[in-house]
Enzyme design. Structure first.
Site, PDB file in Angstrom:
ATOM      1  N   HIS A  47       0.634  -1.289   0.268  1.00 31.97           N
ATOM      2  CA  HIS A  47      -0.316  -0.088   0.206  1.00 31.97           C
ATOM      3  C   HIS A  47       0.380   1.191  -0.200  1.00 31.97           C
ATOM      4  O   HIS A  47       1.492   2.297   1.207  1.00 31.97           O
ATOM      5  CB  HIS A  47      -0.819   0.447   1.091  1.00 31.97           C
ATOM      6  N   HIS A  80      -0.324  -8.627   1.445  1.00 29.24           N
ATOM      7  CA  HIS A  80      -1.379  -9.280   2.036  1.00 29.24           C
ATOM      8  C   HIS A  80      -1.962 -10.291   2.021  1.00 29.24           C
ATOM      9  O   HIS A  80      -2.902 -10.146   2.758  1.00 29.24           O
ATOM     10  CB  HIS A  80      -2.487  -7.546   1.402  1.00 29.24           C
ATOM     11  N   CYS A 102       3.070 -11.677   3.055  1.00 31.34           N
ATOM     12  CA  CYS A 102       4.035 -11.696   3.842  1.00 31.34           C
ATOM     13  C   CYS A 102       4.013 -12.778   4.477  1.00 31.34           C
ATOM     14  O   CYS A 102       3.176 -12.961   5.222  1.00 31.34           O
ATOM     15  CB  CYS A 102       3.663 -10.691   4.373  1.00 31.34           C
ATOM     16  N   HIS A 130     -10.461  -4.166   4.384  1.00 27.87           N
ATOM     17  CA  HIS A 130      -9.027  -4.243   3.872  1.00 27.87           C
ATOM     18  C   HIS A 130      -8.691  -6.249   3.279  1.00 27.87           C
ATOM     19  O   HIS A 130      -9.355  -6.759   3.734  1.00 27.87           O
ATOM     20  CB  HIS A 130      -7.780  -4.267   5.222  1.00 27.87           C
ATOM     21  N   GLU A 132      -5.637  -8.270   3.279  1.00 26.84           N
ATOM     22  CA  GLU A 132      -5.415  -8.907   4.302  1.00 26.84           C
ATOM     23  C   GLU A 132      -6.406  -9.482   5.531  1.00 26.84           C
ATOM     24  O   GLU A 132      -6.081 -10.176   5.011  1.00 26.84           O
ATOM     25  CB  GLU A 132      -4.527  -8.325   5.257  1.00 26.84           C
ATOM     26  N   THR A 170      -2.353  -7.882  10.997  1.00 26.68           N
ATOM     27  CA  THR A 170      -0.892  -7.094  11.462  1.00 26.68           C
ATOM     28  C   THR A 170      -1.176  -6.560  11.413  1.00 26.68           C
ATOM     29  O   THR A 170       0.657  -6.164  11.902  1.00 26.68           O
ATOM     30  CB  THR A 170      -0.258  -8.642  10.215  1.00 26.68           C
ATOM     31  N   CYS A 200       2.344  -7.608  13.399  1.00 26.43           N
ATOM     32  CA  CYS A 200       3.411  -8.359  13.123  1.00 26.43           C
ATOM     33  C   CYS A 200       4.871  -7.091  13.429  1.00 26.43           C
ATOM     34  O   CYS A 200       4.551  -5.851  14.508  1.00 26.43           O
ATOM     35  CB  CYS A 200       3.593  -7.919  11.566  1.00 26.43           C
ATOM     36  N   ASN A 230      -1.239   0.613   8.448  1.00 27.46           N
ATOM     37  CA  ASN A 230       0.253   0.769   9.569  1.00 27.46           C
ATOM     38  C   ASN A 230       0.433   1.803   9.649  1.00 27.46           C
ATOM     39  O   ASN A 230       0.573   2.762  10.588  1.00 27.46           O
ATOM     40  CB  ASN A 230       0.768   0.106   9.604  1.00 27.46           C
ATOM     41  N   SER A 273       5.942   0.050   4.462  1.00 29.25           N
ATOM     42  CA  SER A 273       5.592  -0.226   2.952  1.00 29.25           C
ATOM     43  C   SER A 273       6.596   1.332   2.041  1.00 29.25           C
ATOM     44  O   SER A 273       5.715   1.191   1.256  1.00 29.25           O
ATOM     45  CB  SER A 273       4.036   0.006   2.556  1.00 29.25           C
TER      46      SER A 273
END
Length: 319
Positions: A47, A80, A102, A130, A132, A170, A200, A230, A273
């Site tokens: 992203h 994702h 990931c 989202h 993910e 995450t 994460c 994030n 990212s």
């Protein structure tokens, strides 16, 4: 005269690329190198606007769904992760796939599958829509319910309150997630934790670094894109940790001069990212305006790296 009145920049460390992003971006670059363009990528590989634009210029074609990819072509799955339905779709079109998910997201997928096999109700803490979350929920749609906030906890329905586990996206705020989990645990006292922390290491480290510097900052600038979970969390963490103001920007040119009025200490960080070149652009922008004193605030050293997706590793001769 005290030295407190000076323009300075506090640079958070760790910031920027995490191991999963590094691997995903390199996967697209390697795919272009080894196979030549076009290489299709389902969703944004990571992203970040700059990364997506740069890869597009090199011959990557970003699509929303695998059914937009010509039959038999090469497609990369983003960092994702994807649901089994997306893998089936790709197989149906005989696409050659490179999975840049990931490994820390894959770990959450494995947990979801395992708890579904054991017939748990799985409460997935995350943001609706989202990518993910869609990928993880797709691993066990009959078992997973999304819980976005502590307020949502009231409406959760489970079959057996003794067999409930929580997992999470995450890239969430650590503190907010724990608030939600506390609310879940009040309703379901035997709620199980994930076997290991789902948020994460990089998300946590970047939040810790921002928390450490925010109380000293009149302004915190977070380099990152609006769809980067994030990165958005880093703005929220900065504000809740005491920064005077905080803004999310993709590039230095998005800085509004009015934000700098009366400001002495500026905190600077970037989402997981974000390439470092964009942070350097902000450092240069601020230096031109008198913020030449730059100090790194380091709260952790990151050494984790992930090897490339297996499809891109050099094949051993004579196999």
């Amino acid at each position: 005269m005290s030295g407190s009145h000076r323009k300075r920049v506090l640079l958070a460390k760790p910031r920027g690329y995490c191991a999963g992003v590094d691997r995903a971006v390199e996967a697209v670059e390697q795919a272009l190198e080894q196979h030549g363009p076009p290489v299709y990528v389902r969703k944004q590989i990571v992203h970040n606007r700059h990364v997506v634009e740069t890869l597009s210029e090199r011959g990557a074609i970003f699509v929303d769904e695998a059914d937009e990819v010509p039959e038999g072509a090469l497609v990369v799955f983003s960092a994702h992760g994807v649901s089994p339905a997306v893998r089936d779709q790709a197989r149906g079109r005989e696409l050659r796939t490179i999975d840049a998910t990931c490994p820390l997201v894959t770990k959450v997928h494995q947990e979801a599958k395992r708890f579904a096999r054991e017939d748990y109700d799985i409460l997935l803490v995350g943001h609706r829509g989202h990518e993910e979350v869609e990928g993880t929920a797709g691993e066990a749609p009959g078992h997973i319910q999304l819980v976005e906030t502590a307020e949502d906890v009231e409406t959760v329905e489970v079959r057996d309150p003794e067999k409930v586990v929580w997992l999470s996206q995450t890239t969430l705020s650590v503190d907010e997630t724990m608030d939600t989990v506390r609310a879940l645990r009040e309703r379901f006292p035997t709620l199980q934790n994930p076997p290991s922390d789902d948020i994460c290491y990089a998300t946590q480290n970047r939040q810790v670094a921002v928390k450490a510097m925010a109380p000293q900052c009149d302004l915190v600038l977070v380099v990152g894109s609006r769809n980067s979970s994030n990165s958005v969390r880093l703005v929220e963490v900065a504000l809740s940790a005491g920064a005077g103001a905080a803004h999310l920007i993709d590039f230095s040119r998005e800085i509004d001069e009015s934000w700098l009025e009366g400001v002495e200490t500026i905190g600077l960080t970037s989402g997981a990212s974000v390439p470092e070149v964009l942070v350097r652009g902000v450092v240069d922008y601020l230096a031109e305006r008198g913020w030449t004193d730059v100090e790194e605030i380091s709260t952790a050293e990151e050494t984790l790296t992930f090897s490339l997706p297996r499809e891109l590793r050099p094949s051993r001769a004579g196999r």
